[in-house]
Design an enzyme around this catalytic site. Structure first.
Site, PDB file in Angstrom:
ATOM      1  N   GLY A  19       0.810  -1.220   0.000  1.00  0.00           N
ATOM      2  CA  GLY A  19       0.000   0.000   0.000  1.00  0.00           C
ATOM      3  C   GLY A  19       0.838   1.262   0.000  1.00  0.00           C
ATOM      4  O   GLY A  19       0.545   2.225  -0.719  1.00  0.00           O
TER       5      GLY A  19
ATOM      6  N   ASN B  40      -7.786   4.844   8.404  1.00  0.00           N
ATOM      7  CA  ASN B  40      -7.294   3.638   9.062  1.00  0.00           C
ATOM      8  C   ASN B  40      -7.382   3.701  10.577  1.00  0.00           C
ATOM      9  O   ASN B  40      -7.315   2.679  11.237  1.00  0.00           O
ATOM     10  CB  ASN B  40      -5.858   3.347   8.625  1.00  0.00           C
ATOM     11  CG  ASN B  40      -4.959   4.551   8.717  1.00  0.00           C
ATOM     12  OD1 ASN B  40      -5.226   5.584   8.088  1.00  0.00           O
ATOM     13  ND2 ASN B  40      -3.914   4.448   9.512  1.00  0.00           N
TER      14      ASN B  40
ATOM     15  N   GLN C 274      -7.816   0.633   3.349  1.00  0.00           N
ATOM     16  CA  GLN C 274      -8.699   0.089   4.392  1.00  0.00           C
ATOM     17  C   GLN C 274     -10.070  -0.311   3.850  1.00  0.00           C
ATOM     18  O   GLN C 274     -10.815  -1.015   4.533  1.00  0.00           O
ATOM     19  CB  GLN C 274      -8.881   1.115   5.523  1.00  0.00           C
ATOM     20  CG  GLN C 274      -7.662   1.316   6.387  1.00  0.00           C
ATOM     21  CD  GLN C 274      -7.317   0.111   7.243  1.00  0.00           C
ATOM     22  OE1 GLN C 274      -8.170  -0.685   7.622  1.00  0.00           O
ATOM     23  NE2 GLN C 274      -6.050  -0.047   7.571  1.00  0.00           N
TER      24      GLN C 274
ATOM     25  N   HIS D  54      -2.394  -7.304   2.193  1.00  0.00           N
ATOM     26  CA  HIS D  54      -2.422  -7.824   3.572  1.00  0.00           C
ATOM     27  C   HIS D  54      -3.525  -7.210   4.430  1.00  0.00           C
ATOM     28  O   HIS D  54      -3.721  -7.622   5.575  1.00  0.00           O
ATOM     29  CB  HIS D  54      -1.051  -7.665   4.244  1.00  0.00           C
ATOM     30  CG  HIS D  54      -0.696  -6.290   4.689  1.00  0.00           C
ATOM     31  ND1 HIS D  54      -0.759  -5.912   6.007  1.00  0.00           N
ATOM     32  CD2 HIS D  54      -0.277  -5.210   4.007  1.00  0.00           C
ATOM     33  CE1 HIS D  54      -0.363  -4.647   6.114  1.00  0.00           C
ATOM     34  NE2 HIS D  54      -0.072  -4.201   4.913  1.00  0.00           N
TER      35      HIS D  54
ATOM     36  N   THR E  65      11.295  -7.924 -11.297  1.00  0.00           N
ATOM     37  CA  THR E  65      10.626  -9.222 -11.420  1.00  0.00           C
ATOM     38  C   THR E  65       9.450  -9.276 -10.456  1.00  0.00           C
ATOM     39  O   THR E  65       9.591  -8.952  -9.273  1.00  0.00           O
ATOM     40  CB  THR E  65      11.624 -10.355 -11.121  1.00  0.00           C
ATOM     41  OG1 THR E  65      12.717 -10.217 -12.026  1.00  0.00           O
ATOM     42  CG2 THR E  65      10.983 -11.718 -11.301  1.00  0.00           C
TER      43      THR E  65
ATOM     44  N   CYS F  61       1.845   2.297  12.900  1.00  0.00           N
ATOM     45  CA  CYS F  61       3.076   3.041  12.626  1.00  0.00           C
ATOM     46  C   CYS F  61       3.382   4.073  13.699  1.00  0.00           C
ATOM     47  O   CYS F  61       4.529   4.382  13.961  1.00  0.00           O
ATOM     48  CB  CYS F  61       2.982   3.724  11.278  1.00  0.00           C
ATOM     49  SG  CYS F  61       2.003   2.798  10.096  1.00  0.00           S
TER      50      CYS F  61
HETATM   51  C1  LIG Z   1      -1.855  -0.144   5.871  1.00  0.00           C
HETATM   52  C2  LIG Z   1      -2.108   1.124   5.138  1.00  0.00           C
HETATM   53  C3  LIG Z   1      -1.190   1.631   4.218  1.00  0.00           C
HETATM   54  C4  LIG Z   1       0.152   0.991   3.993  1.00  0.00           C
HETATM   55  O1  LIG Z   1       0.059  -0.241   3.372  1.00  0.00           O
HETATM   56  P1  LIG Z   1       1.344  -1.227   3.448  1.00  0.00           P
HETATM   57  O2  LIG Z   1       0.934  -2.377   2.592  1.00  0.00           O
HETATM   58  O3  LIG Z   1       1.477  -1.600   4.870  1.00  0.00           O
HETATM   59  O4  LIG Z   1       2.507  -0.495   2.903  1.00  0.00           O
HETATM   60  C5  LIG Z   1      -1.505   2.776   3.543  1.00  0.00           C
HETATM   61  N1  LIG Z   1      -2.670   3.403   3.752  1.00  0.00           N
HETATM   62  C6  LIG Z   1      -3.579   2.955   4.615  1.00  0.00           C
HETATM   63  C7  LIG Z   1      -4.859   3.689   4.790  1.00  0.00           C
HETATM   64  C8  LIG Z   1      -3.331   1.809   5.348  1.00  0.00           C
HETATM   65  O5  LIG Z   1      -4.231   1.376   6.231  1.00  0.00           O
END
Ligand SMILES: *Cc1c(COP(=O)(O)O)cnc(C)c1O
Length: 419
Positions: free
Chosen positions: A71, A151, A179, A201, A237, A325
């Protein structure tokens, strides 16, 4: 001891079906999708299938999907790619105060290169007012980036309205829907956005893989160069197994989305109502209705959030303060502060995010355990006034009217009251 995972906004477990689909691409079907031999071709075929599945989940065309390393990379690609394409022509970006740091920090970092960034505020529910976005547009604006859902507090933003404003002004519209995708319906055509970020994820796929939707005809610069993969939009890749996993996760999410969202919303309500009933001085953060079905962000007044999390963890309950984070830092969440929530209240906030594995028993366990923890912590708190109703500013009709007897004398021992 019972273990209850209420941190699905941080990450979700890989579904067994997803894992099984991935395994062959880590073992016998290990070919490089760019190779022309049969090993390469079988990997390529599955990559294409995954692209179709991810596209279908958001109402896009497969060629509009660029797979990324998650993300954050999708957000970086959208913002830096748009900035690089606009370089020397336009220099103004609009974003919001409640964005994930992958958006906010990325946009703000461009200031050092001469870009200007307007950060629009949010209301008490964490919602952006589309009029503020419209008012911020200048002839130099090339990008608006506002998240689809938050989030931390789960608030859904009026993206369709904002995207219409962007389109009218000829400005690119990006939304971080990490999200939302797989949890609430997301349709890029209906929303009218130009770019949209996703992460596997957060929808029961593997970590380290995501996607950026880039609408047909939109030209932005690549973030990673050095190869022709992803139609030259993302060199390197491909993470074949990860992408295959994301595809299967997307397909499963699509078939189960409505039913699962309703189930989680009911459990979320049971959780929030249970906590409100059993614990005094509790406040639900975020929008009361325009919110994700699985998010409950709750402020427990007179309690320190980190202490609450530690105690919850000891009881087997995994929750979070703000985003994964920022927890670990003592700064309260920038999202809660942007919503006008006072520092001391923001400090006592906990995010509980439900998921596919969450059961009624899990929720009832949390509701049975949390009141005791809060009570214990409040009894130890120097700011908890056991007798009065007013111990924190926002409980007073006049917000400035809250004061404590003896304040300023160095010994703050008296009870709080409202003036
Ligand atoms: C988790 C999240 C991200 C970051 O995604 P990653 O796959 O962990 O780099 C970005 N934006 C939002 C709103 C998120 O919840």
């Amino acid at each position: 001891m019972r273990r209850v995972y209420l941190d699905h906004a941080a990450t979700t477990p890989v579904r067994p079906e997803v894992f099984e689909a991935m395994v062959p691409y880590l073992t016998e079907r290990f070919g490089n999708p760019s190779s022309i031999h049969s090993f390469g071709r079988e990997a390529r075929m599955e990559l294409d299938k995954a692209r179709e599945r991810v596209a279908a989940l958001i109402g896009a065309e497969p060629q509009e999907i660029v797979f990324t390393g998650g993300g954050s990379e999708a957000d970086n690609h959208a913002i830096r790619g748009a900035a690089l394409a606009a370089f020397g022509k336009k220099n103004h970006i609009i974003t919001s105060a409640v964005e994930h740091h992958a958006v906010l920090d990325t946009a703000l970092s461009l200031r050092s290169l001469g870009f200007e960034v307007t950060v629009v505020p949010v209301d008490q529910y964490g919602m952006v007012n589309p009029d503020d976005v419209r008012a911020a547009i200048t002839p130099n604006t090339f990008l608006i980036t506002i998240m689809h859902s938050n989030n931390e507090v789960g608030t859904l933003q009026p993206i369709k309205e904002i995207a219409a404003i962007a389109r009218e002004a000829g400005v690119l519209m990006h939304t971080d829907a990490v999200q939302s995708v797989g949890h609430v319906p997301v349709d890029v055509r209906d929303l009218g956005v130009d770019m949209l970020s996703m992460a596997a994820h957060k929808l029961y796929g593997p970590k380290g893989v995501g996607a950026l939707y880039i609408r047909k005809g939109i030209r932005i610069a690549p973030l990673i160069t050095g190869g022709a993969q992803e139609r030259k939009r993302r060199a390197g890749t491909e993470n074949t197994a990860g992408i295959v996993g994301m595809g299967v996760a997307a397909e499963l999410a699509m078939t189960e989305l409505h039913q699962e969202a309703a189930r989680e919303a009911a459990l979320r309500d049971r959780l929030v109502n249970g906590l409100m009933t059993h614990i005094p001085h509790v406040k639900l953060n975020g929008h009361p209705t325009m919110r994700l079905p699985n998010n409950a962000n709750v402020s427990f007044l007179y309690v320190e959030g980190e202490a609450l999390l530690l105690n919850l963890d000891m009881a087997g309950i995994a929750a979070s303060s703000g985003s994964a984070c920022t927890s670990g830092s003592l700064e309260p969440s920038h999202v809660l502060l942007a919503m006008g929530i006072p520092h001391e209240v923001a400090h006592g906030s906990v995010r509980m995010t439900l998921g596919r594995g969450t059961t009624v028993e899990d929720v009832d366990y949390v509701v049975s355990v949390l009141p005791g923890i809060v009570q214990k912590l409040r009894m130890m708190s120097p700011i908890y006034d056991r007798a009065g109703e007013c111990a924190i500013k926002d409980l007073c009709a006049n917000p400035e009217g809250c004061h404590r007897a003896g304040a300023g004398s160095g010994v703050q021992s008296g009870p709080y009251s409202c003036k």
